[in-house]
Design an enzyme around this catalytic site. Structure first.
Site, short mmCIF file in Angstrom:
data_model
loop_
_atom_site.label_atom_id
_atom_site.label_comp_id
_atom_site.label_asym_id
_atom_site.label_seq_id
_atom_site.Cartn_x
_atom_site.Cartn_y
_atom_site.Cartn_z
N ILE A 690 23.87 46.89 20.21
CA ILE A 690 24.73 47.34 18.99
C ILE A 690 24.04 47.50 17.71
CG2 ILE A 690 26.94 46.01 19.88
CD1 ILE A 690 26.27 43.67 18.32
N GLY A 696 13.12 45.22 16.36
CA GLY A 696 13.50 45.05 17.59
C GLY A 696 15.09 45.37 17.80
N LYS A 697 15.74 44.90 18.63
CA LYS A 697 17.12 45.36 19.19
C LYS A 697 18.33 44.20 18.89
CE LYS A 697 15.90 49.41 21.75
NZ LYS A 697 15.84 50.01 23.01
N LYS A 712 19.33 38.70 19.32
CA LYS A 712 18.32 39.51 18.60
C LYS A 712 17.05 39.47 19.49
CE LYS A 712 16.44 42.14 15.53
NZ LYS A 712 16.13 41.49 14.21
N ASP A 823 17.29 37.66 0.35
CA ASP A 823 17.56 38.82 0.71
C ASP A 823 19.40 38.87 0.80
OD1 ASP A 823 17.38 41.75 1.50
OD2 ASP A 823 17.04 41.01 3.72
#
Length: 1000
Positions: A690, A696-697, A712, A823
């Site tokens: 998604i 990474g993914k 993650k 952040d």
């Protein structure tokens, strides 16, 4: 240039000649300040007048000499250092520079102001230590240095003040301990040292020597140990506030001798034992008592409840026994909060009969018996919270006339009978919760009068009959939970008029008929649960147009026909169409084994999911039997070959970064898990991706129990700051060669409703997996800056703002040591199904050492363009003020609907664009046109908070604790619109079962 300077000099000469000496000193004050608003515009010489006595902010004595005795520059918006030249005005008694931008340090030369009696430098930008020479001012009675950045110790010399009556040092950076020498200021009437980061220390017993003291505020001063008995000697004390510390031990009985005290605040400490049994009758002036969030035990003394109290907060302790009946005699009581204790027995039967009760919260106790019918006797009751007790009987009929009620929670009791007709129609109620009781009867048609109702929860009762058409008249209804009742008949056609509805849960009833036409009008519907009813007919294809729907359960009904292909348009977290009469093919998106339980029990339904088809589909499958038989032998050969190949591939798996060897993974969990690492590892395929970033993914993994998590997957080569923005509930955390385990350990300890939850992490030498709660509505940035931004009306945006602020306040103020996110941005604020906000992505987070006041120095700039505080770019020092600036940018995004950087701004960013546009074009050009103008006043107030957070000077930005307070105060103006929580200056988190806050 020299000619111009000469002209200026010549122009000034007549003024200098005409002015007396004091006027010339004041001219030097003027020249030392930046004056953007022209405060000093009349500090000039009028004709035939050599005195400054008519100048704004200047007061002179009435005697013939006309000496300047007062200089008041409060709220003048001037900037510059403290003008020591003022001390040359020999008759000067009063100086106020309140709420300006006075900067630099305060020089010891101020001791030259020998006549000074009043010095107010509050709410400025002063730094450095407090001059010890202040105590040399022989006439000083009032000293207020609140809201600056003074650091260091309180000078011990302060004990030498000869006449000081008021001392306020609130909200600075003062450390060290509270000096015992303060007990020597015998003239002191007010002492306020609240909200300073003192070193852990006890309350000096010498404070008890201040026999003239009327106000003692030591809130949030890092105090430890017991409350000294000596405080009982403060016979003139009116207000005592020792809240938000780590005080321990019992309340000394000597405090009950404070006969003049009006308010006592001891909340949020670790005080123990029982309250003094006697002595309270001497406290005849006591009106407000807050001893909540401690560890008190025993019963509440009758003597205490016999006082004429206005507010009594005892919540979140361990009090028990029966609550004193005598409280009913109080003629002033308006606020009673007892939740989170072990009180038992009945509530006083006449409670509210003699007093203007406004807020009552007795939730989470062991109360029983009937609800007192007198609670709204005086017609001002606004909040009635009684959840999680054992109250029985019926709702008093008198409650049907209590038109002042705004929030009602009676859930999780044993209340029965019909609900009074008038109770359904209360015009101000925004929350009505009757869940988990034994109510009977029907929902009255009178409910049409409940125009402000936003949440209706009547689940798990014995309500029956049909839903009235009038339910569709509730324009503000957001949640309707009526599951596990005995309702019947069709859903009223008017239900599709509820355009604000996000949750409709009516499962386990006896509803029948089809779903009403026009269901696609429910554009904000997030959860639809109609399971275990008798609904029939087709599932409307228009359900697929409900763009934010992520929970759909229509199981256990009589739906027939095909599954609408439009369901493929939805990003569903939960889908259950089992046990119906559906037929035809399953839409390809759902034709996967992980969805098999979503379709079981539909005899005519079949697809490519193994095990779904049953014996009733034999006719359809007979044509394929010859193929199955012909390949049976071949399949066996292929199987044996496949096993051998898989073993070879599995054995060499760790040679490839894209492969997962389950036997080599280490699991570290931070919560009780309902899944194993093998269930996670088995679902990391490309179909479930998604989001992605350079490290990474992110995968959405639907677990076997139907829950979803976000995973993650990070490879070891990722470096801090490289992660891209991820979508749809993803969370990004960087992998660091030496610090990953320490960071994960820190994040694993965080427990707050507004911080995204880290379930666990799985790791090998080359890959790490972080498993988070799944956030179905994705990130705030993605939603706000997309075509779906219309879903974010102002109350929703306000709720998101408060949620995120509370999450950051927890990191800054309640984590030890504090955590700076580094952040903060809209893409790192994730939204759950109810648009509740969670702060996420701690890939750049840093622990801040409390001893390092200036913040940690970073080797490189980290953060996101448009959100980085200006000082961070050139100092590379990070502290909480950096996060506050970034959060201010998020507020401006929510108010304007614009990106933090955009080509339309030119070389400006959002902060500069807002400031410039406000000055040049006005407020209307700044506000997001999608927002309803009826909220303009509240939006403007939140915008002001955002501008304050984005102040160019870090020391001018409020703390996150203060930001939360300011936002809550804005919401408290209209709690029906905003649903704000009641709280003090401490961040709270709230669970689903209760309104009540617990300090995280």
């Amino acid at each position: 240039m020299s000619r111009c300077l000469c002209c200026v000099f010549l122009l000034l000469v007549p003024f200098a000649v005409c002015l007396n000496q004091e006027g010339r000193y004041l001219q030097r004050v003027k020249l030392g300040f930046d004056d953007p608003d022209g405060f000093f515009s009349d500090w000039d010489v009028a004709a035939n007048n050599d005195s400054p006595c008519q100048w704004t902010g200047v007061t002179c004595s009435e005697s013939g000499n006309g000496f300047v005795i007062a200089v008041d520059l409060s709220n003048a918006n001037v900037a510059g250092p403290f003008p020591s030249v003022l001390c040359r005005l020999t008759g000067l008694k009063f100086i106020s520079l309140y709420n300006n931008s006075i900067n630099g340090t305060l020089s010891g030369d101020i001791s030259a102001c020998r006549s000074l009696a009043h010095l107010n430098l509050a709410q400025n930008l002063l730094t450095g230590t407090i001059p010890h020479s202040l105590s040399e001012l022989p006439e000083l009675k009032f000293l207020d240095l609140t809201g600056n950045n003074f650091s260091g110790n309180i000078p011990a010399s302060f004990g030498l003040f000869p006449k000081l009556e008021e001392l306020s040092l609130v909200d600075n950076l003062i450390d060290g301990k509270i000096p015992a020498e303060l007990g020597n200021i015998s003239t002191l009437k007010q002492l306020n040292l609240s909200y300073n980061p003192f070193s852990p220390g006890q309350i000096p017993p010498e404070i008890g020597n201040l026999t003239n003291l009327e106000v003692l505020w030591l809130t949030g001063c890092n105090l430890i140990g017991p409350i000294p008995d000596s405080l009982g000697r403060l016979s003139k004390l009116v207000d005592l506030d020792l809240a938000i510390n780590q005080l321990t031990g019992r309340v000394p009985s000597s405090l009950t001798g404070l006969s003049n005290v009006v308010q006592i605040e001891l909340y949020n400490n670790s005080l123990t034992g029982e309250l003094p049994a006697v002595g309270w009758s001497k406290m005849t002036s006591l009106r407000l008592l807050d001893i909540s969030m401690n560890l008190f035990t025993g019963s509440v003394p009758d003597e205490l409840c016999s006082l004429q109290l206005e507010s009594l907060h005892l919540y979140e302790n361990e009090f028990g026994g029966k609550f004193p009946e005598i409280i009913s005699n109080s003629s002033n009581l308006n606020d009673l909060k007892l939740f989170g204790n072990r009180f038992s027995g009945s509530l006083p039967k006449d409670l509210g009969k003699n007093s203007p009760l406004t807020w009552v919260d007795v939730s989470n106790n062991l109360f029983s018996g009937e609800i007192p019918a007198t609670l709204c006797e005086n017609g001002v009751l606004e909040e009635l919270l009684m959840i999680h007790n054992s109250f029985s009987g019926e709702i008093p009929a008198s409650f049907g006339k209590c038109r002042s009620l705004k929030r009602v929670r009676l859930g999780f009791n044993k209340i029965s009978g019909d609900v009074p007709a008038g109770f359904w129609a209360l015009p101000e109620v925004s929350l009505l919760e009757l869940a988990e009781n034994s109510f009977t009867g029907v929902i009255g048609k009178t409910i049409a009068g409940a125009g402000n109702l936003s949440t209706l929860n009547i689940a798990n009762n014995k309500f029956s009959g049909e839903l009235p058409d009038e339910i569709g008249f509730l324009d503000n209804l957001i949640e309707f939970s009526g599951s596990n009742n005995r309702f019947s008949g069709s859903l009223p056609a008017t239900i599709v008029n509820l355009e604000q509805l996000t949750k409709l849960d009516l499962h386990n009833n006896g509803f029948s008929g089809g779903l009403p036409a026009g269901i696609d009008s429910l554009k904000k519907l997030n959860e639809l649960n109609l399971a275990t009813n008798q609904f029939s007919g087709d599932i409307p294809d228009k359900i697929g147009q409900l763009s934010v729907l992520n929970y759909l359960d229509l199981s256990g009904n009589r739906f027939s026909g095909k599954i609408p292909v439009g369901l493929q348009n939805l990003r569903l977290n939960q889908l259950n169409l089992s046990s119906n009469s559906l037929s035809g093919d399953i839409p390809p998106v759902y034709a996967k084994k992980i969805y098999i339980n979503s379709f079981l029990g539909n005899p005519g339904l079949c697809g490519d999911i193994e095990g779904l088809c049953d014996g009733k589909n034999v006719t359809r499958n007979m044509g394929y039997i010859w193929l199955l038989r012909s390949i049976f032998v071949l399949a066996g050969v292929v199987f044996i070959f496949g096993v051998g190949w898989f073993y070879f591939r599995y054995k060499n798996f760790e040679n490839s970064k894209q492969t997962i060897d389950k036997s080599k993974w280490t699991l570290m969990s931070f919560h009780k898990l309902s899944f194993s690492e093998y269930e996670i590892l088995g679902a990391l395929d490309e179909d479930n991706v998604i989001g992605s970033g350079s490290s990474g993914k992110v995968y959405k993994v639907v677990l076997s129990n139907g829950d979803a998590v976000a995973v993650k997957k990070l490879w070891g080569g990722s470096k801090k700051g490289e992660d891209g923005d991820l979508e749809n509930g993803s969370v990004s955390v960087s992998v660091r060669d030496n610090g990953f385990e320490a960071e994960v350990e820190t994040l694993g300890k965080i427990r707050h409703k507004n911080i995204v939850r880290l379930w666990c992490c799985c790791s090998t030498k080359i890959c790490k997996l972080l498993v988070y709660e799944y956030m179905p509505n994705g990130s705030l940035g993605d939603l706000l800056h997309s075509s779906k931004s219309g879903l974010l009306d102002w109350p929703t945006r306000y709720k998101i703002t408060v949620d995120a602020a509370e999450g950051l306040a927890y990191l800054h103020h309640d984590c030890v040591p504090a955590i700076v996110h580094r952040d903060v941005k809209s893409n790192n604020i994730l939204l759950d199904g109810d648009f509740g906000a969670r702060v996420a992505d701690f890939g750049l987070a840093k622990v801040v050492d409390g001893n390092d006041k200036g913040g940690k120095s970073m080797s490189v700039i980290a953060g996101s363009c448009g959100y980085i505080a200006p000082e961070y770019a050139y100092t590379l020092r990070v502290n909480e003020k950096s996060d506050i600036y970034s959060f201010g940018v998020v507020i401006l995004e929510l108010v304007t609907g614009k990106l933090p950087v955009d080509p339309e701004f030119g070389e400006k960013d959002l902060v500069k664009w807002v400031c410039t546009t406000l000055d040049q074009k006005g407020l209307d050009v700044v506000l997001d046109p999608k927002l309803d103008s009826c909220f303009k006043e509240e939006i403007c107030k939140v915008l002001n908070v955002g501008l304050l957070c984005t102040s160019p000077l870090p020391i001018n930005r409020p703390s996150m604790r203060r930001v939360v307070k300011m936002l809550q105060e804005i919401g408290s103006v209209n709690p029906m619109k905003f649903g704000s929580k009641d709280g003090k200056l401490t961040p709270y988190y709230y669970d689903d079962a209760s309104d009540h806050g617990s300090v995280a």
